[in-house]
Write a protein that holds these residues in place. Structure first.
Motif, PDB file in Angstrom:
ATOM      1  N   GLY A 100       0.906  -1.214   0.025  1.00  0.00           N
ATOM      2  CA  GLY A 100       0.010  -0.105   0.152  1.00  0.00           C
ATOM      3  C   GLY A 100       0.803   1.441   0.043  1.00  0.00           C
ATOM      4  N   ILE A 101       0.293   2.371  -0.324  1.00  0.00           N
ATOM      5  CA  ILE A 101       0.942   3.507  -0.621  1.00  0.00           C
ATOM      6  C   ILE A 101       1.520   4.185   1.086  1.00  0.00           C
ATOM      7  N   ASP A 102       0.612   3.942   2.056  1.00  0.00           N
ATOM      8  CA  ASP A 102       1.073   4.283   3.254  1.00  0.00           C
ATOM      9  C   ASP A 102       2.329   3.149   3.784  1.00  0.00           C
TER      10      ASP A 102
ATOM     11  N   GLU B 264       9.902   4.071   3.621  1.00  0.00           N
ATOM     12  CA  GLU B 264      11.000   4.882   3.237  1.00  0.00           C
ATOM     13  C   GLU B 264      11.494   5.588   4.258  1.00  0.00           C
ATOM     14  N   ALA B 265      10.525   6.506   4.960  1.00  0.00           N
ATOM     15  CA  ALA B 265      10.694   7.600   5.841  1.00  0.00           C
ATOM     16  C   ALA B 265      11.450   6.794   7.080  1.00  0.00           C
ATOM     17  N   PHE B 266      11.050   5.643   7.632  1.00  0.00           N
ATOM     18  CA  PHE B 266      11.811   5.185   8.771  1.00  0.00           C
ATOM     19  C   PHE B 266      13.047   4.737   8.517  1.00  0.00           C
TER      20      PHE B 266
ATOM     21  N   GLY C 268      11.545  14.080  -4.740  1.00  0.00           N
ATOM     22  CA  GLY C 268      10.576  13.613  -5.505  1.00  0.00           C
ATOM     23  C   GLY C 268      10.308  12.288  -5.365  1.00  0.00           C
ATOM     24  N   THR C 269      10.630  11.848  -3.894  1.00  0.00           N
ATOM     25  CA  THR C 269      10.156  10.445  -3.708  1.00  0.00           C
ATOM     26  C   THR C 269       8.632  10.278  -3.520  1.00  0.00           C
ATOM     27  N   LEU C 270       8.222  11.426  -2.699  1.00  0.00           N
ATOM     28  CA  LEU C 270       6.867  11.266  -2.431  1.00  0.00           C
ATOM     29  C   LEU C 270       6.124  11.173  -3.857  1.00  0.00           C
ATOM     30  N   ALA C 271       6.319  12.210  -4.760  1.00  0.00           N
ATOM     31  CA  ALA C 271       5.496  11.916  -5.936  1.00  0.00           C
ATOM     32  C   ALA C 271       5.917  10.882  -6.725  1.00  0.00           C
ATOM     33  N   LYS C 272       6.935  10.065  -6.473  1.00  0.00           N
ATOM     34  CA  LYS C 272       7.157   8.670  -7.494  1.00  0.00           C
ATOM     35  C   LYS C 272       6.255   7.698  -6.848  1.00  0.00           C
TER      36      LYS C 272
ATOM     37  N   PHE D 208      -1.260   5.770  -7.786  1.00  0.00           N
ATOM     38  CA  PHE D 208      -2.402   6.243  -8.212  1.00  0.00           C
ATOM     39  C   PHE D 208      -2.384   6.838  -9.638  1.00  0.00           C
ATOM     40  N   GLY D 209      -1.168   6.763 -10.301  1.00  0.00           N
ATOM     41  CA  GLY D 209      -1.036   7.425 -11.734  1.00  0.00           C
ATOM     42  C   GLY D 209      -0.845   8.981 -11.701  1.00  0.00           C
ATOM     43  N   GLU D 210      -0.668   9.525 -10.437  1.00  0.00           N
ATOM     44  CA  GLU D 210      -0.347  10.804 -10.638  1.00  0.00           C
ATOM     45  C   GLU D 210       0.205  11.375  -9.119  1.00  0.00           C
TER      46      GLU D 210
END
Length: 300
Positions: free
Chosen positions: A96-98, A104-106, A281-285, A291-293
């Protein structure tokens, strides 16, 4: 209660009771939590290490060498089954995205994230007793601003109506006299309760999860499903039937990472890391992958 779908995903909901079935085994979340007698002491140690790490990183600028994952201190993230944000597939892997954002963050902070499938009604108790360190599972901040120590919102979300493409329903006004499914204890249910002028025009049927709602919609048992727009788009893409989202916003909300009240040390580290992930750019990636965007909000 979870259902094993044909694609191997386990489906459940936030208030489906205390027994969860994974790979054919029943897990009692309450017993699972209490079986670890040293959990609270471990959580306290983690908080101390996090705070010390924050001071070291901020004060002396020394770079930490990257350790193997099994050598990193563990941090526990409470999650719910809510595809595509956080869920578990049949082999036990969390997706999942979360899940990806938290990993990645931790890991950037030098910790090994562990995802704990919790009984959502127990989340406050689990935070208080140190069984989990944070809540990162499409959790709306709205109306709960003073209940937790929050990161800044990382996603915006809306509640919408989904109908069959051939239903002849083109606006919320066309729902008059129809039947609308809504998940129990969801943001959509709360939004409809607040908007009685609209919800009084149709019949509402409470369902345990959105998978049930889409099956009802597909079979013609109901006329619409009120739900999260991100989940709606994800579900529509994964199904062969034709659906559409009405151009009407029932309500909007924001998702954040929730920590126990007063836990600013960890929250500040996570917030700084999310800002770095937005900048590089990691969040956007990650958002585009799911979600395709890019629908993230940090740094915008």
């Amino acid at each position: 209660l979870l259902q094993l779908r044909k694609d191997g995903h386990l489906y459940g909901n936030r208030h489906a009771g205390y027994q969860t079935v994974i790979n054919g085994k029943e897990l009692d979340m309450r017993k699972n939590r209490k079986n670890n007698s040293h959990t609270h002491r471990k959580r306290i140690c983690i908080m101390a290490v996090l705070l010390a790490g924050s001071l070291m990183l901020g004060g002396c600028g020394v770079k930490k060498e990257k350790a193997a994952d099994n050598e990193l201190p563990e941090i526990v993230i409470g999650i719910d089954y809510f595809e595509p944000y956080s869920y578990q597939v049949s082999n036990g892997e969390h997706k999942g995205i979360d899940v990806e954002l938290a990993k990645e963050a931790f890991q950037r902070l030098g910790y090994q994230p562990k995802f704990e499938n919790i009984v959502w009604e127990d989340k406050d108790e689990l935070l208080a007793d140190g069984t989990i360190d944070c809540l990162w599972s499409s959790y709306s901040m709205n109306g709960r601003e003073d209940e937790y120590t929050w990161s800044e919102p990382y996603l915006d979300n809306q509640q919408v109506f989904v109908v069959r493409a051939d239903s002849g329903i083109n606006s919320e006004k066309d729902l008059a006299g129809k039947t609308v499914d809504v998940q129990t204890d969801s943001s959509a249910e709360a939004a409809l309760k607040d908007n009685t002028e609209l919800s009084s025009t149709f019949s509402t049927e409470i369902i345990p999860d959105y998978n049930t709602g889409f099956m009802n919609l597909e079979s013609g048992a109901v006329d619409a499903v009120a739900m999260d727009i991100v989940v709606a788009k994800y579900q529509i893409e994964s199904r062969s039937a034709e659906f559409k989202i009405l151009d009407y916003e029932i309500a909007s909300e924001q998702y954040g990472v929730g920590f126990a009240k007063g836990n600013d040390a960890v929250k500040d580290q996570v917030q700084k890391t999310l800002e770095e992930m937005a900048a590089d750019g990691t969040l956007a990636k990650i958002s585009t992958k799911w979600f395709g965007e890019d629908i993230t909000t940090i740094g915008k």
